[in-house]
Design a protein around this motif. Structure first.
Motif, PDB file in Angstrom:
ATOM      1  N   ALA A   1      -1.853  13.546  -1.676  1.00  0.00           N
ATOM      2  CA  ALA A   1      -2.227  12.285  -1.044  1.00  0.00           C
ATOM      3  C   ALA A   1      -0.945  11.517  -0.742  1.00  0.00           C
ATOM      4  CB  ALA A   1      -3.129  11.470  -1.954  1.00  0.00           C
ATOM      5  N   THR A   2      -0.893  10.899   0.440  1.00  0.00           N
ATOM      6  CA  THR A   2       0.266  10.091   0.811  1.00  0.00           C
ATOM      7  C   THR A   2      -0.209   8.718   1.258  1.00  0.00           C
ATOM      8  OG1 THR A   2       0.233  10.958   3.067  1.00  0.00           O
ATOM      9  CG2 THR A   2       1.696  12.053   1.503  1.00  0.00           C
ATOM     10  N   GLY A   3       0.649   7.737   1.068  1.00  0.00           N
ATOM     11  CA  GLY A   3       0.331   6.369   1.465  1.00  0.00           C
ATOM     12  C   GLY A   3       1.277   5.397   0.811  1.00  0.00           C
ATOM     13  N   SER A   4       0.805   4.168   0.621  1.00  0.00           N
ATOM     14  CA  SER A   4       1.615   3.130  -0.007  1.00  0.00           C
ATOM     15  C   SER A   4       1.143   2.918  -1.440  1.00  0.00           C
ATOM     16  CB  SER A   4       1.503   1.831   0.787  1.00  0.00           C
ATOM     17  OG  SER A   4       0.174   1.351   0.739  1.00  0.00           O
ATOM     18  N   ASP A   5       1.626   1.849  -2.059  1.00  0.00           N
ATOM     19  CA  ASP A   5       1.250   1.559  -3.444  1.00  0.00           C
ATOM     20  C   ASP A   5      -0.256   1.373  -3.635  1.00  0.00           C
ATOM     21  OD1 ASP A   5       3.885   1.664  -4.194  1.00  0.00           O
ATOM     22  OD2 ASP A   5       4.178  -0.504  -4.140  1.00  0.00           O
ATOM     23  N   SER A   6      -0.923   0.833  -2.632  1.00  0.00           N
ATOM     24  CA  SER A   6      -2.338   0.506  -2.797  1.00  0.00           C
ATOM     25  C   SER A   6      -3.265   1.195  -1.799  1.00  0.00           C
ATOM     26  CB  SER A   6      -2.531  -1.005  -2.686  1.00  0.00           C
ATOM     27  OG  SER A   6      -2.102  -1.450  -1.416  1.00  0.00           O
ATOM     28  N   THR A   7      -2.719   1.969  -0.868  1.00  0.00           N
ATOM     29  CA  THR A   7      -3.538   2.578   0.177  1.00  0.00           C
ATOM     30  C   THR A   7      -3.170   4.046   0.377  1.00  0.00           C
ATOM     31  OG1 THR A   7      -3.594   0.464   1.340  1.00  0.00           O
ATOM     32  CG2 THR A   7      -4.262   2.384   2.586  1.00  0.00           C
ATOM     33  N   VAL A   8      -4.193   4.877   0.479  1.00  0.00           N
ATOM     34  CA  VAL A   8      -3.980   6.282   0.819  1.00  0.00           C
ATOM     35  C   VAL A   8      -4.214   6.433   2.316  1.00  0.00           C
ATOM     36  CG1 VAL A   8      -4.805   8.639   0.488  1.00  0.00           C
ATOM     37  CG2 VAL A   8      -4.661   7.090  -1.468  1.00  0.00           C
ATOM     38  N   ASP A   9      -3.227   6.981   3.022  1.00  0.00           N
ATOM     39  CA  ASP A   9      -3.328   7.162   4.472  1.00  0.00           C
ATOM     40  C   ASP A   9      -3.768   8.568   4.858  1.00  0.00           C
ATOM     41  OD1 ASP A   9      -2.341   4.548   4.960  1.00  0.00           O
ATOM     42  OD2 ASP A   9      -0.290   5.291   4.724  1.00  0.00           O
ATOM     43  N   GLN A  10      -3.424   9.534   3.997  1.00  0.00           N
ATOM     44  CA  GLN A  10      -3.697  10.934   4.316  1.00  0.00           C
ATOM     45  C   GLN A  10      -3.923  11.716   3.029  1.00  0.00           C
ATOM     46  OE1 GLN A  10      -1.172  13.149   7.245  1.00  0.00           O
ATOM     47  NE2 GLN A  10      -0.537  14.290   5.451  1.00  0.00           N
ATOM     48  N   VAL A  11      -4.911  12.609   3.061  1.00  0.00           N
ATOM     49  CA  VAL A  11      -5.122  13.551   1.967  1.00  0.00           C
ATOM     50  C   VAL A  11      -5.051  14.954   2.552  1.00  0.00           C
ATOM     51  CG1 VAL A  11      -6.427  12.039   0.430  1.00  0.00           C
ATOM     52  CG2 VAL A  11      -7.633  13.338   2.182  1.00  0.00           C
ATOM     53  N   LYS A  12      -4.581  15.883   1.726  1.00  0.00           N
ATOM     54  CA  LYS A  12      -4.378  17.235   2.238  1.00  0.00           C
ATOM     55  C   LYS A  12      -4.683  18.247   1.141  1.00  0.00           C
ATOM     56  CE  LYS A  12      -0.036  18.242   3.199  1.00  0.00           C
ATOM     57  NZ  LYS A  12       1.242  18.520   3.895  1.00  0.00           N
ATOM     58  N   LEU A  13      -5.420  19.275   1.520  1.00  0.00           N
ATOM     59  CA  LEU A  13      -5.631  20.445   0.674  1.00  0.00           C
ATOM     60  C   LEU A  13      -4.786  21.570   1.252  1.00  0.00           C
ATOM     61  CD1 LEU A  13      -9.498  20.198   0.364  1.00  0.00           C
ATOM     62  CD2 LEU A  13      -7.865  19.855  -1.498  1.00  0.00           C
TER      63      LEU A  13
END
Length: 97
Positions: A9-21
């Motif tokens: 999972a990538t994003g900022s401290d409080s928000t996920v922008d993208q998830v990847k399997l």
């Protein structure tokens, strides 16, 4: 080395922008169970991350290891295949944005 499935999972401290399997195929000849696991994990993640079921076109792309992008719920799902330069395997990524 066995095939393995990873979650990122990538994003900022409080928000996920993208998830990847990411499914790494080290044992290409025994891919069936691994592909099934990637499909099931993708179905669950799609509902939680995007609020929608996994589109049939994406399910098919996962099984075939073919690149595809499709809209789903509040975002998009992309299937990417990366053949390793060593020729000893590859990976299939399911990316949700």
């Amino acid at each position: 080395m066995a095939n393995n499935l990873a979650f990122y999972a990538t994003g900022s401290d409080s928000t996920v922008d993208q998830v990847k399997l990411v499914l790494n195929f080290h044992q290409v000849k025994s891919a069936g169970m691994s592909i099934s696991a990637l499909g099931k994990a993708s179905e669950k993640l799609s509902l939680k991350a995007l609020g929608a079921p996994l589109p049939n076109s994406i399910k098919k792309a996962i099984v075939l290891g073919k690149p595809l992008t499709a809209a789903a719920g509040t975002g998009t799902i992309e299937v990417v295949r990366d053949n390793w330069p060593t020729g000893k395997g590859y990976e299939v990524q399911v990316i949700m944005k």
